[in-house]
Design an enzyme around this catalytic site. Structure first.
Site, PDB file in Angstrom:
ATOM      1  N   TRP A 102       0.827  -1.214   0.000  1.00 29.09           N
ATOM      2  CA  TRP A 102       0.000   0.000   0.000  1.00 29.09           C
ATOM      3  C   TRP A 102       0.853   1.252   0.000  1.00 29.09           C
ATOM      4  O   TRP A 102       0.552   2.212  -0.722  1.00 29.09           O
ATOM      5  CB  TRP A 102      -1.006  -0.038   1.146  1.00 29.09           C
ATOM      6  N   ASP A 171      -2.387   6.516   6.371  1.00 30.52           N
ATOM      7  CA  ASP A 171      -3.371   5.560   5.850  1.00 30.52           C
ATOM      8  C   ASP A 171      -3.651   4.542   6.945  1.00 30.52           C
ATOM      9  O   ASP A 171      -2.811   3.701   7.245  1.00 30.52           O
ATOM     10  CB  ASP A 171      -2.788   4.885   4.592  1.00 30.52           C
ATOM     11  N   LYS A 195     -12.519  -2.216   5.570  1.00 28.52           N
ATOM     12  CA  LYS A 195     -11.689  -3.110   6.384  1.00 28.52           C
ATOM     13  C   LYS A 195     -12.227  -3.252   7.807  1.00 28.52           C
ATOM     14  O   LYS A 195     -12.019  -4.265   8.446  1.00 28.52           O
ATOM     15  CB  LYS A 195     -10.241  -2.614   6.445  1.00 28.52           C
TER      16      LYS A 195
END
Ligand SMILES: *Cc1c(COP(=O)(O)O)cnc(C)c1O
Length: 360
Positions: A102, A171, A195
């Protein structure tokens, strides 16, 4: 029958909130229609929207000088919006930690908008750990440092947010509410909601007002954080269903002790799985630095690829699903997000112990 879902995203959602949504699906609060059909300018919708956003502030502990925004498009959309907004001044640069898949993708997208550089690269180490503070290079012109608090695929998490005198952009997609956020160090905190909180299709974004007030440049409205802040995230039709489910989820989490309760439960779930790994005489292996083990994504390997596929086959048949590691790294991964019950983690732990006894 419902299974124990360890999928990395979209995630499992608790049965009580699914049932609540089901019960009010055809007639939302006496409006005579479902939440999906209601005008986003109606008072029914406005109340729900305001409540969901204020629960997000309350649940995360975001201070008053942060705006709470909901933006369609998930975390990947934020990979583009962040540099589009923050790097509008051509003299500014984005510093990025490449700590896994990511962080790598966030950096790659920022480089497509402006000047972004890699402030630490975990790739040579196989993304097995997070950097030490002294390893992070802050170069001149750095307007922000982008950090992935938990790398979902590699299964590592940052212990402390790096305090290096440059605004932090974090993030938190895969560990939002799994521990308190160090707000005093952060300027922009964001995550895709699928998530931990809600169905896919949206990001929850917290942005410090002083950062918002200093944005320059012109963007189409949909890309511009200032538009969301000015319009209460209802400038256009918002992602209604994720907002609605997020509100329900945050209410449930509040009743379970908020972030403190969730941090304990997450650590407990992770602890019982790591214990099985550590006490397996090397049958199960965690590939990451023990200091940086993720509490929300437990990555593990078995002795051979054949044993791994047998494990996945049998666990699936036992109703423990979503344990296959990301296709880029293989192996196994148990995601232990907010919606996953303690009992599910306990069932996985005992399945792992039994499987080892039978197969080693
Ligand atoms: C899943 C994930 C993303 C991508 O999220 P989308 O909402 O699918 O765009 C980004 N960052 C992290 C840490 C993730 O876990």
């Amino acid at each position: 029958m419902r299974v124990d879902n360890f999928g990395a995203g979209p995630c499992t959602l608790p049965l009580p909130i699914l049932e609540e949504a089901q019960a009010e699906f055809l007639d939302f609060e006496g409006s005579g229609m479902s939440i999906l059909e209601l005008s986003h300018r109606s008072s029914f919708y406005e109340r729900m929207h305001e409540e969901a956003l204020s629960l997000a502030r309350e649940g995360s502990g975001a201070p008053e000088d942060f705006e709470v925004l909901v933006i369609a498009g998930g975390a990947t959309m934020q990979f583009a919006m962040i540099p589009a907004n923050l790097l509008a001044d051509p003299a500014s640069r984005g510093a990025y930690l490449r700590t896994g898949t990511w962080g790598r993708l966030a950096l790659a997208d920022a480089g497509r908008w402006g000047d972004a550089y890699c402030a630490w690269d975990g790739e040579p180490h196989g993304y097995r750990r997070m950097p030490e503070l002294s390893e992070i290079r802050i170069e001149s012109g750095a307007r922000y440092l982008h950090v992935t608090s938990n790398e979902t695929i590699g299964g590592i998490r940052m212990l402390e947010m790096p305090a290096l005198g440059v605004p932090l952009v974090v993030d938190v997609s895969s560990d939002f509410l799994a521990r308190p956020i160090q707000w005093e160090l952060c300027d922009l905190v964001y995550g895709g909601v699928q998530k931990n909180l809600a169905p896919a299709g949206m990001a929850l974004v917290f942005m410090r007002r002083s950062l918002l007030d200093n944005l320059v440049g012109t963007l189409p409205r949909f890309f511009d954080y200032r538009w969301y802040a000015a319009k209460g995230s209802t400038g256009n039709t918002p992602p209604v269903f994720p907002i609605y489910m997020m509100g329900k989820m945050l209410k449930l989490l509040r009743s379970l002790g908020g972030v403190t309760g969730l941090e304990q439960r997450t650590a407990h779930k992770a602890g019982i799985i790591y214990d099985v790994i550590d006490q397996s005489d090397g049958y199960y292996r965690s590939p990451v630095d023990p200091r940086h083990r993720s509490h929300t994504n437990v990555v593990f390997r078995l002795p051979t690829p054949e044993a791994e596929s047998q494990f996945l086959k049998e666990s699936n048949a036992a109703g423990l699903v979503g344990l296959k590691g990301h296709r880029s790294v293989g192996g196994c991964r148990a995601s232990l997000y907010a919606g996953l019950q303690l009992e599910s983690a306990a069932r996985l732990a005992s399945f792992m112990s039994d499987f080892r006894e039978t197969n080693s």
